[in-house]
Design a protein around this motif. Sequence first.
Motif, PDB file in Angstrom:
ATOM      1  N   ALA A 588       0.834  -1.203   0.000  1.00 17.77           N
ATOM      2  CA  ALA A 588       0.000   0.000   0.000  1.00 17.77           C
ATOM      3  C   ALA A 588       0.870   1.254   0.000  1.00 17.77           C
ATOM      4  O   ALA A 588       0.604   2.219  -0.714  1.00 17.77           O
ATOM      5  N   GLU A 589       1.956   1.187   0.780  1.00 12.50           N
ATOM      6  CA  GLU A 589       2.841   2.347   0.855  1.00 12.50           C
ATOM      7  C   GLU A 589       3.512   2.589  -0.508  1.00 12.50           C
ATOM      8  O   GLU A 589       3.604   3.709  -0.994  1.00 12.50           O
ATOM      9  N   ARG A 590       3.960   1.487  -1.109  1.00 10.62           N
ATOM     10  CA  ARG A 590       4.620   1.596  -2.412  1.00 10.62           C
ATOM     11  C   ARG A 590       3.675   2.230  -3.430  1.00 10.62           C
ATOM     12  O   ARG A 590       4.030   3.127  -4.188  1.00 10.62           O
ATOM     13  N   ALA A 592       1.099   4.147  -2.858  1.00  8.14           N
ATOM     14  CA  ALA A 592       0.821   5.553  -2.551  1.00  8.14           C
ATOM     15  C   ALA A 592       1.958   6.440  -3.051  1.00  8.14           C
ATOM     16  O   ALA A 592       1.737   7.465  -3.701  1.00  8.14           O
ATOM     17  N   VAL A 593       3.191   6.004  -2.782  1.00  5.45           N
ATOM     18  CA  VAL A 593       4.356   6.790  -3.211  1.00  5.45           C
ATOM     19  C   VAL A 593       4.366   6.919  -4.740  1.00  5.45           C
ATOM     20  O   VAL A 593       4.578   7.985  -5.298  1.00  5.45           O
ATOM     21  N   ARG A 594       4.089   5.810  -5.388  1.00  5.09           N
ATOM     22  CA  ARG A 594       4.135   5.798  -6.849  1.00  5.09           C
ATOM     23  C   ARG A 594       3.078   6.731  -7.453  1.00  5.09           C
ATOM     24  O   ARG A 594       3.340   7.499  -8.377  1.00  5.09           O
ATOM     25  N   CYS A 595       1.886   6.667  -6.886  1.00  7.81           N
ATOM     26  CA  CYS A 595       0.791   7.501  -7.418  1.00  7.81           C
ATOM     27  C   CYS A 595       1.116   8.988  -7.279  1.00  7.81           C
ATOM     28  O   CYS A 595       0.933   9.759  -8.220  1.00  7.81           O
ATOM     29  N   VAL A 596       1.634   9.350  -6.094  1.00  7.73           N
ATOM     30  CA  VAL A 596       1.916  10.779  -5.864  1.00  7.73           C
ATOM     31  C   VAL A 596       3.044  11.233  -6.794  1.00  7.73           C
ATOM     32  O   VAL A 596       3.004  12.326  -7.365  1.00  7.73           O
ATOM     33  N   LEU A 597       4.049  10.369  -6.968  1.00  5.36           N
ATOM     34  CA  LEU A 597       5.142  10.735  -7.884  1.00  5.36           C
ATOM     35  C   LEU A 597       4.613  10.955  -9.299  1.00  5.36           C
ATOM     36  O   LEU A 597       4.969  11.924  -9.968  1.00  5.36           O
ATOM     37  N   GLU A 598       3.763  10.063  -9.724  1.00 10.50           N
ATOM     38  CA  GLU A 598       3.206  10.189 -11.079  1.00 10.50           C
ATOM     39  C   GLU A 598       2.381  11.464 -11.207  1.00 10.50           C
ATOM     40  O   GLU A 598       2.437  12.162 -12.211  1.00 10.50           O
ATOM     41  N   LYS A 599       1.619  11.725 -10.169  1.00  7.65           N
ATOM     42  CA  LYS A 599       0.764  12.906 -10.180  1.00  7.65           C
ATOM     43  C   LYS A 599       1.599  14.179 -10.388  1.00  7.65           C
ATOM     44  O   LYS A 599       1.200  15.103 -11.076  1.00  7.65           O
ATOM     45  N   ASN A 601       4.529  14.336 -11.863  1.00 10.90           N
ATOM     46  CA  ASN A 601       5.521  14.117 -12.924  1.00 10.90           C
ATOM     47  C   ASN A 601       6.933  13.878 -12.368  1.00 10.90           C
ATOM     48  O   ASN A 601       7.909  14.409 -12.880  1.00 10.90           O
ATOM     49  N   HIS A 602       6.994  13.131 -11.295  1.00  9.53           N
ATOM     50  CA  HIS A 602       8.265  12.763 -10.648  1.00  9.53           C
ATOM     51  C   HIS A 602       9.030  13.972 -10.110  1.00  9.53           C
ATOM     52  O   HIS A 602      10.243  13.926  -9.943  1.00  9.53           O
ATOM     53  N   ASN A 603       8.301  15.047  -9.822  1.00  2.00           N
ATOM     54  CA  ASN A 603       8.920  16.184  -9.124  1.00  2.00           C
ATOM     55  C   ASN A 603       8.975  15.821  -7.626  1.00  2.00           C
ATOM     56  O   ASN A 603       7.951  15.805  -6.938  1.00  2.00           O
ATOM     57  N   TYR A 619      13.460  10.056  -1.195  1.00  2.00           N
ATOM     58  CA  TYR A 619      14.494   9.412  -2.013  1.00  2.00           C
ATOM     59  C   TYR A 619      14.778   8.001  -1.519  1.00  2.00           C
ATOM     60  O   TYR A 619      14.918   7.059  -2.296  1.00  2.00           O
ATOM     61  N   ARG A 620      14.826   7.841  -0.171  1.00  2.00           N
ATOM     62  CA  ARG A 620      15.082   6.508   0.402  1.00  2.00           C
ATOM     63  C   ARG A 620      13.974   5.535   0.003  1.00  2.00           C
ATOM     64  O   ARG A 620      14.213   4.400  -0.364  1.00  2.00           O
ATOM     65  N   LYS A 621      12.727   6.052   0.048  1.00  2.00           N
ATOM     66  CA  LYS A 621      11.587   5.173  -0.291  1.00  2.00           C
ATOM     67  C   LYS A 621      11.602   4.804  -1.779  1.00  2.00           C
ATOM     68  O   LYS A 621      11.300   3.667  -2.146  1.00  2.00           O
ATOM     69  N   ILE A 622      11.957   5.768  -2.606  1.00  2.00           N
ATOM     70  CA  ILE A 622      12.007   5.478  -4.048  1.00  2.00           C
ATOM     71  C   ILE A 622      13.011   4.348  -4.298  1.00  2.00           C
ATOM     72  O   ILE A 622      12.742   3.404  -5.049  1.00  2.00           O
ATOM     73  N   LYS A 623      14.169   4.460  -3.631  1.00  2.00           N
ATOM     74  CA  LYS A 623      15.207   3.440  -3.809  1.00  2.00           C
ATOM     75  C   LYS A 623      14.707   2.088  -3.267  1.00  2.00           C
ATOM     76  O   LYS A 623      14.789   1.052  -3.934  1.00  2.00           O
TER      77      LYS A 623
END
Length: 627
Positions: A588-590, A592-599, A601-603, A619-623
């Motif tokens: 679920a956490e993954r 959520a992080v992915r959706c917000v990043l996409e929203k 545009n990876h800013n 950054y730690r979570k992305i890695k």
Amino acid sequence: MHKKIVDLNTQVQQARELFDEGHVVPSQWVRDEVLRSWLRCRKHGVSPSGQLLLEAAQFDQISYIRNQHQRLMTFAEPEMHRLFRAISSAGWVLACLEREGRSIKYFGNDSPCYELLGAALNPGMDLSEDIAGTNAPGCALIEGRPSLVCGSEHFLHSFRDLSCVAVPIFDPAGTLVGALNASKPYDGRPVGILEAVALATRSVENRMVDDLRGALVLALHYRPELTQSPMRGLIHFGEDGEVLGANPSARQMLDLESLEKTQSQVCFKDLFSCRAAEIEGSQQSPVEVECHNGARLFLKVESLRKGLVSVKSTPPQRRPDISQSFYVGEPTKPLFDKAHRAFQFGVPVLVTGETGTGKEVLARSLHANGPSSKGAFVAVNCSAIPAGLIESELFGYADGAFTGARRGGAKGKFEEANGGTLFLDEIGDMPVEFQARLLRVLQERIVTRLGEEKSRPVSFSLVCATHRNLDELMESGDFRSDLYYRINGLRVQLPALREREDLDALIDHLLASMSQEDSPPILTAEARNLLRHHSWRGNIRELQQALNLGQALSTQGIIDVEHLPEDIKAKNDTADVDVGEGGTLAAAERQAVRCVLEKHNHNVSAAARELGITRATLYRKIKHFGL
Ligand SMILES: Nc1ncnc2c1ncn2[C@@H]1O[C@H](COP(=O)(O)OP(=O)(O)OP(=O)(O)O)[C@@H](O)[C@H]1O
């Protein structure tokens, strides 16, 4: 007036001379419909001397053709009798043709000047345009609309003394199933019979719609007084408000086709702004309603179960039972129903879809419920026959035709399928040099075994399938467009598993069919999630195997992630995981992080702000999640 028409025929003859010499024909000299047909005839290599037609006339397959099109004739014959009584004294003869252009029934005239018409329209004769050149039924079947062809407009010289008028017949699903044709010797007079043939055709179509016996039947028209006329639209609904079928007038007025393109099942509520209950009282007088396309129509209830189903003059028809042997989900049911109905009327069905999507299963079901179910189902995998063996495999061979030939010769697949269904699987892989021969068999329904002179008539229902894109193959010249037209009476595109909205229901069906006992194996939520997100290559076949393995490895009938095949589990790490029911916290956490990043545009700054964490943490979570 008479002279003017004869002059017009002379002008058509001159146009034809120009055409034959390869010149451009002035558009006002010949009607567009006719010129289009001449061009098609030229493309198909039709010979104006018409030898093909005479050849085809030698073969008598009348009883088979009648059997195969029995349903169509049940509806057409009474109307043909009525029409013939009205028009025969004016010199007209009448024929009903099936979708591919072969005559099924002929109401003729014994006088000598009708000999040619009798020869051309007798049951079994093929009037399709690529065999018999420009003629009214041939054009009506190609273009799907009424056609009139007189005198020199005919492509074959031998038909130039004839006039003919034909109107296509559509079944309640909107599929072309045949045509009614009236002909007589050409006398230069105006042909004022189109309306009568069109009216008879409408009655045939209405009889077919009547046979659906919906729970609710509506008549409709733009004008209230016409809701009781033969011009009225007719539409049948099932008990849940689903459309069972409609006549062409209703299909057109309601623009059904545009809805069917986007919806697998069209319902009452998709068509009208009112509720069904609001029009129940309109049995006496029509009520005006607004339709989905903005049109205002008058509706009148023609019948409403219970009590109103009228006694039919024809016995009840066998309804196809397609749901027993295999899974038919709600989204695909309307398309499957349509294919079964069209197939019963002799329409060839082309099934496309990726490997393992159920093309053969559907073909077998069509056969089992089709007009040739008493005969054999003969499957030919066109990609598996070595090029050198295709001929002997399909056409058969005579005794001693080649070294190693079986004594007494052998039947080919076409002959084996005689009286049954021929399933040409992977038709897209048929070598292009062999396609012309296949087309000839499909057109003429005659085969000659290798090493033999004798020709044998064959008749079969046809289903073809391919996983390849035939449009692209035609563009690249690897598939003949005339063959495509022959095999594609109705196209059924089967969805890939990853596109199926009803994947869960399919999984449940497969689980249920795996168990001999009462209780089928149970799939854990995690395992189901994994199957939902797998990128299936082998489709239902692969899913079936995954479940089989799961069942074999499971303990106490519970299939969990660990019991599924390795390649499915392996993809789990990188798959999009549904965080809904059954998902883990980490997933679920993954997500959520992915959706917000996409929203954003990876800013990362904007995403971190929205998530309420620092950029370093993000950054730690992305890695960590491999995003
Ligand atoms: N609707 C269905 N319900 C249940 N099982 C199905 C269904 N469709 C297909 N299957 C199963 O999936 C398997 C593959 O089906 P089928 O052989 O008809 O696919 P196909 O598209 O013809 O495959 P290919 O292109 O590889 O020849 C079959 O074993 C069949 O049992």
